[in-house]
Scaffold this active site. Structure first.
Site, PDB file in Angstrom:
ATOM      1  N   CYS A   1     -24.220   5.657   1.715  1.00  0.00           N
ATOM      2  CA  CYS A   1     -25.053   4.959   2.691  1.00  0.00           C
ATOM      3  C   CYS A   1     -24.296   4.930   4.007  1.00  0.00           C
ATOM      4  O   CYS A   1     -24.036   5.967   4.595  1.00  0.00           O
ATOM      5  CB  CYS A   1     -25.439   3.565   2.201  1.00  0.00           C
ATOM      6  SG  CYS A   1     -24.074   2.499   1.773  1.00  0.00           S
TER       7      CYS A   1
ATOM      8  N   ARG B   1     -24.701  -0.366   0.117  1.00  0.00           N
ATOM      9  CA  ARG B   1     -26.041  -0.151  -0.434  1.00  0.00           C
ATOM     10  C   ARG B   1     -26.003   0.894  -1.547  1.00  0.00           C
ATOM     11  O   ARG B   1     -26.734   0.824  -2.529  1.00  0.00           O
ATOM     12  CB  ARG B   1     -27.002   0.301   0.667  1.00  0.00           C
ATOM     13  CG  ARG B   1     -27.445  -0.796   1.585  1.00  0.00           C
ATOM     14  CD  ARG B   1     -28.239  -0.247   2.763  1.00  0.00           C
ATOM     15  NE  ARG B   1     -27.398   0.405   3.756  1.00  0.00           N
ATOM     16  CZ  ARG B   1     -27.856   1.025   4.835  1.00  0.00           C
ATOM     17  NH1 ARG B   1     -29.151   1.103   5.055  1.00  0.00           N
ATOM     18  NH2 ARG B   1     -27.022   1.582   5.689  1.00  0.00           N
TER      19      ARG B   1
END
Lengths: 142, 300
Positions: free
Chosen positions: B247, B252
């Site tokens: 990410c 994430r």
């Protein structure tokens, strides 16, 4: 007289505490962020989004006839750090003269001793709020 | 001492149901010997506004990262941290947090770099607990510190570095950022302008599957059937594939790593935590702009 004694007091208040309690004090500020008055609560479009903050925080600056600054913020309760920053700025700057607000050191947020407690990156949001407040004050006193 | 697993039927569908607990299970197991509950949030004050009773706080930013090296803690610092949180090596750790357990997954991934055996996520995280009207407190219970052993961090099974990504090109890569970051319209995530990269786009051949697609409205993980539709049918990952997710800084993608590893049972999934803040600024590596994954670059 452009110096704001309340800023010195805030810096001292935070510095006098150990790291963990600085967060507790920030939480108190967060809990006590004043609600928006109705004229803004009903008109979110009037508020400026602070894009630099990780959470949605909005602010609005009024400069009255006496050239005193009044600050209004809103941020969700799920973003207590951002609320805390807004509340500290409110405490420091609300009711001060436009001249004094414009003279505030842009690094003032870093002087609170919060960087180690919340991480330097998270402090960016508070500096950005201060910069946006000053910009609005400049626009409204021009 | 490990705490008994959550036998809930809602978890049985997953490849490793033992890494999840339901809010019901946690509520009835709070205070069990051998169970430590840790909250890991994006917002550093959120825990203090009210947390699950007995939970302790762990902060990804100020505690899991090294101060001066772009890296995670080393074995000694991790041991000191977990000792200070009162965690024993044999404890069952349940992590939960805000934003669909985004930051809790990140903490879990770091725990796994050190091979902590029994770490679980609270399915639905902080939001589900609150939505169900369960108890929150501002009290921080006292606890005894422990003597967590110094374990050397073992990165290679679940962590990819940039050279690993270069070697991996041609195998499945998942970009879990927002569509605007993937196409290159933005060099940072909406709302996170300070964490940008020099260029916008994605790693060539990476498929775009934003991380939050794995979560339901109530922040729990989607069903195996739905997850398979996303990651197998849509992203085209095949059983047995080796996968790298990335990410912006690797948080994430920890969530996606968790989904692929524990919910779908892939055995070779790595998180590239250098992610776009590294790749998007790295000299001499190719990127692709736009909505198409792009071809695998010819190795020079």
């Amino acid at each position: 007289m452009t110096h704001i004694p309340a800023i010195d007091d805030l810096i001292a208040d935070f510095h006098d505490l150990p790291l963990k309690e600085r967060l507790t004090l920030l939480l108190e500020f967060s809990d006590n962020l004043p609600e928006l008055p109705e004229r803004y609560a009903d008109h979110p479009d009037l508020l400026e989004r602070v894009e630099e903050c990780q959470s949605p925080v909005f602010l609005f600056v009024e400069v009255d006839d006496a050239k005193d600054v009044h600050l209004f913020f809103t941020a969700p309760k799920e973003a207590p750090t951002t609320r805390g920053f807004a509340s500290v700025l409110h405490e420091a700057l609300d009711g001060q003269s436009a001249e004094a607000v414009l003279a505030v050191d842009p690094q003032f947020p870093d002087q609170l001793g919060l960087s180690e407690a919340v991480s330097p990156l998270r402090m960016n949001g508070m500096r950005a709020m201060l910069a946006r407040i000053k910009r609005q004050v400049r626009e409204k006193t021009a | 001492m490990s705490v008994a697993f959550d036998p809930s039927s809602s978890l049985a569908q997953y490849a490793h149901p033992e890494v999840l607990v339901t809010t019901e299970w946690l509520a009835s197991n709070l205070g069990t010997e051998g169970l430590v509950v840790l909250e890991s949030d994006e917002d550093v004050l959120l825990y203090q506004t009210g947390h699950i009773p007995t939970a302790r706080k762990i902060d990804w930013f100020t505690e899991l990262n090294d101060d001066v090296l772009r890296d995670y803690l080393d074995g000694e610092k991790f041991a000191a941290l977990l000792s200070s949180k009162g965690v024993k090596r044999t404890d069952t750790v349940v992590l939960y947090g805000d934003k669909s357990n985004w930051w809790a997954s990140y903490a879990l991934w770091v725990f796994k770099l050190f091979g902590h055996e029994d770490v679980r996520l609270l399915n639905g995280g902080r939001d589900k607990w609150i939505a169900e009207g369960r108890e929150l407190t501002r009290d921080e219970d006292s606890f005894e510190t422990t003597d967590y052993p110094v374990i050397e961090r073992n990165d290679s099974p679940i962590r990819a570095f940039r050279d690993d990504v270069l070697k991996h090109l041609g195998s499945p890569l998942i970009d879990v950022r927002s569509p605007q970051e993937y196409t290159g319209e933005r060099t940072h995530m909406p709302d996170y302008p300070q964490e940008g990269a020099l260029r916008g786009g994605h790693i060539p051949s990476a498929v775009s599957i934003p991380w939050a697609r794995a979560a339901n409205e109530d922040k729990t993980f989607k069903s195996v059937e739905d997850l398979k539709a996303i990651y197998l049918d849509e992203a085209g990952i095949k059983p047995g594939d080796s996968v790298i997710a990335y990410c912006r800084i690797g948080e994430r993608s920890s969530h996606t790593w968790f989904v692929l590893t524990y919910l779908l049972g892939f055995q070779n999934v790595r998180n590239y935590d250098g992610s776009w803040t590294e790749w998007g600024s790295l000299v001499g590596v190719p990127i692709v702009k736009g909505a198409e994954p792009g071809a695998v670059p010819v190795r020079r």
